[in-house]
Design a protein around this motif. Structure first.
Motif, PDB file in Angstrom:
ATOM      1  N   ASP A   1      20.453  40.460  47.917  1.00 54.25           N
ATOM      2  CA  ASP A   1      20.949  41.707  47.268  1.00 54.25           C
ATOM      3  C   ASP A   1      22.527  41.629  46.896  1.00 54.25           C
ATOM      4  OD1 ASP A   1      20.627  44.194  46.287  1.00 54.25           O
ATOM      5  OD2 ASP A   1      21.469  44.961  47.946  1.00 54.25           O
ATOM      6  N   LEU A   2      23.295  41.002  47.739  1.00 53.45           N
ATOM      7  CA  LEU A   2      24.666  40.910  47.533  1.00 53.45           C
ATOM      8  C   LEU A   2      25.110  39.884  46.769  1.00 53.45           C
ATOM      9  CD1 LEU A   2      26.807  41.609  50.929  1.00 53.45           C
ATOM     10  CD2 LEU A   2      26.598  43.065  48.957  1.00 53.45           C
ATOM     11  N   PHE A   3      24.319  38.740  46.904  1.00 51.05           N
ATOM     12  CA  PHE A   3      25.134  37.519  46.000  1.00 51.05           C
ATOM     13  C   PHE A   3      24.165  36.988  45.018  1.00 51.05           C
ATOM     14  CE2 PHE A   3      26.657  37.396  50.489  1.00 51.05           C
ATOM     15  CZ  PHE A   3      28.238  37.660  50.163  1.00 51.05           C
ATOM     16  N   GLU A   4      23.182  37.788  44.847  1.00 47.61           N
ATOM     17  CA  GLU A   4      22.072  37.279  43.588  1.00 47.61           C
ATOM     18  C   GLU A   4      21.839  35.829  43.720  1.00 47.61           C
ATOM     19  OE1 GLU A   4      24.868  38.170  40.236  1.00 47.61           O
ATOM     20  OE2 GLU A   4      24.307  40.125  40.140  1.00 47.61           O
TER      21      GLU A   4
ATOM     22  N   ASP B   1      32.136  32.265  50.017  1.00 47.34           N
ATOM     23  CA  ASP B   1      33.651  32.030  50.429  1.00 47.34           C
ATOM     24  C   ASP B   1      34.031  33.195  51.492  1.00 47.34           C
ATOM     25  OD1 ASP B   1      34.434  34.438  49.104  1.00 47.34           O
ATOM     26  OD2 ASP B   1      35.043  33.295  47.425  1.00 47.34           O
TER      27      ASP B   1
ATOM     28  N   ILE C   1      35.902  35.400  51.596  1.00 46.96           N
ATOM     29  CA  ILE C   1      35.966  37.038  51.221  1.00 46.96           C
ATOM     30  C   ILE C   1      34.726  37.270  51.191  1.00 46.96           C
ATOM     31  CG2 ILE C   1      36.560  38.352  49.039  1.00 46.96           C
ATOM     32  CD1 ILE C   1      39.133  36.682  48.809  1.00 46.96           C
ATOM     33  N   ASP C   2      33.682  36.789  50.777  1.00 54.41           N
ATOM     34  CA  ASP C   2      32.225  37.200  50.593  1.00 54.41           C
ATOM     35  C   ASP C   2      31.696  37.456  51.919  1.00 54.41           C
ATOM     36  OD1 ASP C   2      31.972  36.887  47.812  1.00 54.41           O
ATOM     37  OD2 ASP C   2      31.242  34.671  48.024  1.00 54.41           O
TER      38      ASP C   2
ATOM     39  N   ASP D   1      32.483  40.776  53.395  1.00 49.58           N
ATOM     40  CA  ASP D   1      31.689  41.690  52.640  1.00 49.58           C
ATOM     41  C   ASP D   1      30.282  41.849  53.346  1.00 49.58           C
ATOM     42  OD1 ASP D   1      33.060  43.344  50.613  1.00 49.58           O
ATOM     43  OD2 ASP D   1      33.351  41.529  49.975  1.00 49.58           O
TER      44      ASP D   1
ATOM     45  N   GLU E   1      46.672  33.897  55.201  1.00 49.60           N
ATOM     46  CA  GLU E   1      45.433  34.779  55.254  1.00 49.60           C
ATOM     47  C   GLU E   1      45.607  36.153  54.679  1.00 49.60           C
ATOM     48  OE1 GLU E   1      43.426  34.934  59.030  1.00 49.60           O
ATOM     49  OE2 GLU E   1      42.709  32.942  58.502  1.00 49.60           O
TER      50      GLU E   1
ATOM     51  N   LEU F   1      45.623  38.382  49.831  1.00 52.71           N
ATOM     52  CA  LEU F   1      45.174  39.781  49.113  1.00 52.71           C
ATOM     53  C   LEU F   1      46.221  40.856  49.548  1.00 52.71           C
ATOM     54  CD1 LEU F   1      41.512  39.665  48.866  1.00 52.71           C
ATOM     55  CD2 LEU F   1      43.306  39.598  47.139  1.00 52.71           C
TER      56      LEU F   1
ATOM     57  N   ARG G   1      36.446  32.097  42.005  1.00 47.33           N
ATOM     58  CA  ARG G   1      36.504  33.539  42.085  1.00 47.33           C
ATOM     59  C   ARG G   1      37.799  34.310  42.383  1.00 47.33           C
ATOM     60  NH1 ARG G   1      31.050  32.437  44.252  1.00 47.33           N
ATOM     61  NH2 ARG G   1      31.899  32.851  46.061  1.00 47.33           N
TER      62      ARG G   1
ATOM     63  N   ASN H   1      38.434  38.124  42.643  1.00 53.17           N
ATOM     64  CA  ASN H   1      38.359  38.585  44.013  1.00 53.17           C
ATOM     65  C   ASN H   1      39.623  39.626  44.103  1.00 53.17           C
ATOM     66  OD1 ASN H   1      36.348  37.364  44.922  1.00 53.17           O
ATOM     67  ND2 ASN H   1      37.354  35.864  45.957  1.00 53.17           N
TER      68      ASN H   1
ATOM     69  N   PRO I   1      27.908  46.401  44.614  1.00 51.38           N
ATOM     70  CA  PRO I   1      28.580  45.904  45.615  1.00 51.38           C
ATOM     71  C   PRO I   1      29.654  44.978  45.385  1.00 51.38           C
ATOM     72  CG  PRO I   1      26.428  45.605  46.036  1.00 51.38           C
ATOM     73  CD  PRO I   1      26.588  46.053  44.775  1.00 51.38           C
ATOM     74  N   ARG I   2      30.689  44.894  46.032  1.00 50.38           N
ATOM     75  CA  ARG I   2      31.889  43.974  45.556  1.00 50.38           C
ATOM     76  C   ARG I   2      31.556  42.228  45.333  1.00 50.38           C
ATOM     77  NH1 ARG I   2      37.479  45.341  48.697  1.00 50.38           N
ATOM     78  NH2 ARG I   2      36.379  44.138  49.975  1.00 50.38           N
ATOM     79  N   PRO I   3      30.898  42.117  46.067  1.00 45.41           N
ATOM     80  CA  PRO I   3      30.428  40.445  45.804  1.00 45.41           C
ATOM     81  C   PRO I   3      29.808  40.345  44.481  1.00 45.41           C
ATOM     82  CG  PRO I   3      29.780  40.783  48.132  1.00 45.41           C
ATOM     83  CD  PRO I   3      30.211  42.297  47.446  1.00 45.41           C
ATOM     84  N   LYS I   4      29.074  41.367  44.074  1.00 43.73           N
ATOM     85  CA  LYS I   4      28.589  41.001  42.640  1.00 43.73           C
ATOM     86  C   LYS I   4      29.800  41.341  41.771  1.00 43.73           C
ATOM     87  CE  LYS I   4      23.668  42.302  43.292  1.00 43.73           C
ATOM     88  NZ  LYS I   4      22.724  43.353  43.007  1.00 43.73           N
TER      89      LYS I   4
ATOM     90  N   TYR J   1      32.787  40.676  42.058  1.00 39.14           N
ATOM     91  CA  TYR J   1      33.504  39.354  41.918  1.00 39.14           C
ATOM     92  C   TYR J   1      32.770  38.333  40.807  1.00 39.14           C
ATOM     93  CZ  TYR J   1      35.262  40.882  46.633  1.00 39.14           C
ATOM     94  OH  TYR J   1      35.728  41.655  47.662  1.00 39.14           O
ATOM     95  N   ARG J   2      31.433  38.168  41.072  1.00 40.18           N
ATOM     96  CA  ARG J   2      30.687  37.040  40.360  1.00 40.18           C
ATOM     97  C   ARG J   2      30.823  37.595  38.800  1.00 40.18           C
ATOM     98  NH1 ARG J   2      29.959  36.514  45.297  1.00 40.18           N
ATOM     99  NH2 ARG J   2      28.893  34.583  46.190  1.00 40.18           N
ATOM    100  N   HIS J   3      30.413  38.929  38.452  1.00 39.10           N
ATOM    101  CA  HIS J   3      30.268  39.393  37.295  1.00 39.10           C
ATOM    102  C   HIS J   3      31.487  39.122  36.519  1.00 39.10           C
ATOM    103  CE1 HIS J   3      26.510  41.840  38.058  1.00 39.10           C
ATOM    104  NE2 HIS J   3      26.424  40.717  38.464  1.00 39.10           N
TER     105      HIS J   3
END
Lengths: 84, 267
Positions: A18-21, A40, A42-43, A46, B138, B141, B173, B177, B233-236, B238-240
């Motif tokens: 769901d989260l990472f496709e 990674d 950061i992922d 989440d 670390e 961000l 990414r 991010n 959701p944030r991981p999506k 980032y990828r998009h």
């Protein structure tokens, strides 16, 4: 893998898909998070937030540092939920 | 002049340029090493001073390179200068001197620096007082977020390294991010280098005759809401956003014809 771990594995897989496709077929216990699944740090944060919602245990990011594979994720959560 | 003589002249000029660059960096390094113990100048003032010095130094360097016919360049970056502050400057990375070109057109820009530079006695003093961000921290961000909110612009090369010989852009990414986490708009800058030179693995003195022609072109400021679905959701996200940017750059770089050397002024 016992029944409890199997259940955690299924939850982990669903969240990852769901989260990472990702493709469900790619999420196998020996899959490495960063190399194989392109997840990674950061992922991972989440992912942790989402996993904590589903599997009700208290886990800190530092406990998650050593995690390399899907199996490791399942083991950490299984151990913590056994203690809880 | 024979081509062999031309080559020798070019190597000589390149050697002089890079030596001047090194000496300039050393002088600035020593000066601001000493400045770091000066307490009557406030850190924000020092930051502005150092960034101004770095900016002028880079401008000087590319002018020297152009004077020696080692490079040509043309800037079309008005949209970057007029964009509202607090944005992330995103650029593709064809060559060694991209960061120098970008610093030459931005007087006050924040950069990421390698750990080795951050920890070095001389360069460390400069980059710390310049308010740059170590890329191995670390807290990368939160540090970036604070700077963007304070209205600084931060430069990032999403490729993480120079573009390979195949000219295919492969974005990591990190830039997405940062943009998503901080909700900062993106200022895209397209860098073209024709013919390709100063790639990873190329020797610094291996320069095409007449010098490669660089063009820097900035686009319209990209607000995240117009690029991706912020409710995901944030991981999506980032990828998009990474995919969006990769696509944007591939389109931008393929539609513009590379500038022919004779179209660029050489003065």
């Amino acid at each position: 893998m016992n029944a409890e771990k199997q259940e955690i594995f299924t939850q982990v897989r669903d969240i990852l898909v769901d989260l990472f496709e990702l493709e469900p077929a790619d999420i196998v216990p020996e899959a490495r998070l960063s190399e194989d699944l392109d997840i990674d740090s950061i992922d991972a944060v989440d992912m942790l937030v989402d996993l904590k919602k589903t599997i009700n245990v208290d886990i800190s990011p530092s406990q998650f540092k050593q995690v390399r594979t899907i199996q490791d994720v399942v083991d950490v959560f299984a151990e913590l939920s056994a203690k809880a | 002049m024979s081509s062999k003589l031309l080559k020798i002249r070019q190597i000589l000029f390149a050697g002089v340029s890079y030596t001047l660059f090194g000496l300039g960096a050393l002088v600035v390094g020593i000066f601001f090493r000493l400045m770091s113990v000066v307490t009557f100048i406030s850190p924000p003032k020092k930051q502005r001073m150092i960034r101004w010095c770095i900016h002028k130094g880079c401008l000087c360097f590319i002018r020297i390179m152009r004077f020696f016919r080692l490079i040509r360049y043309e800037f079309d970056v008005d949209s970057m200068h007029s964009a509202k502050p607090g944005h992330i400057v995103v650029a593709n990375h064809p060559s060694l001197i991209d960061v120098v070109l970008l610093l030459a057109v931005n007087e006050q820009m924040c950069c990421f620096v390698k750990g080795a530079i951050w920890d070095n006695f001389f360069t460390g003093a400069v980059v710390r007082q310049a308010g740059f961000i170590p890329n191995n921290s670390e807290l990368i961000l939160p540090m970036a977020a604070a700077k963007l909110e304070a209205g600084e612009n931060i430069l990032i090369f999403p490729e993480g390294t120079r573009t390979k010989d195949d000219n295919v852009l492969r974005f990591k990414r990190g830039a997405a991010n940062m943009a998503v986490a901080v909700d900062a708009p993106i200022m895209p800058v397209m860098i073209e280098c024709f013919p390709r030179a100063l790639k990873k693995g190329d020797k610094w003195y291996d320069i095409p005759e007449g010098g490669p022609a660089f063009t820097l072109r900035s686009g319209e400021l990209l607000e995240l809401d117009n690029c991706i679905d912020r409710s995901l959701p944030r991981p999506k996200q980032y990828r998009h956003l990474t995919a969006f940017l990769e696509n944007y750059y591939n389109k931008q770089l393929s539609t513009s014809k590379p500038a022919m050397p004779e179209q660029l002024n050489t003065h």
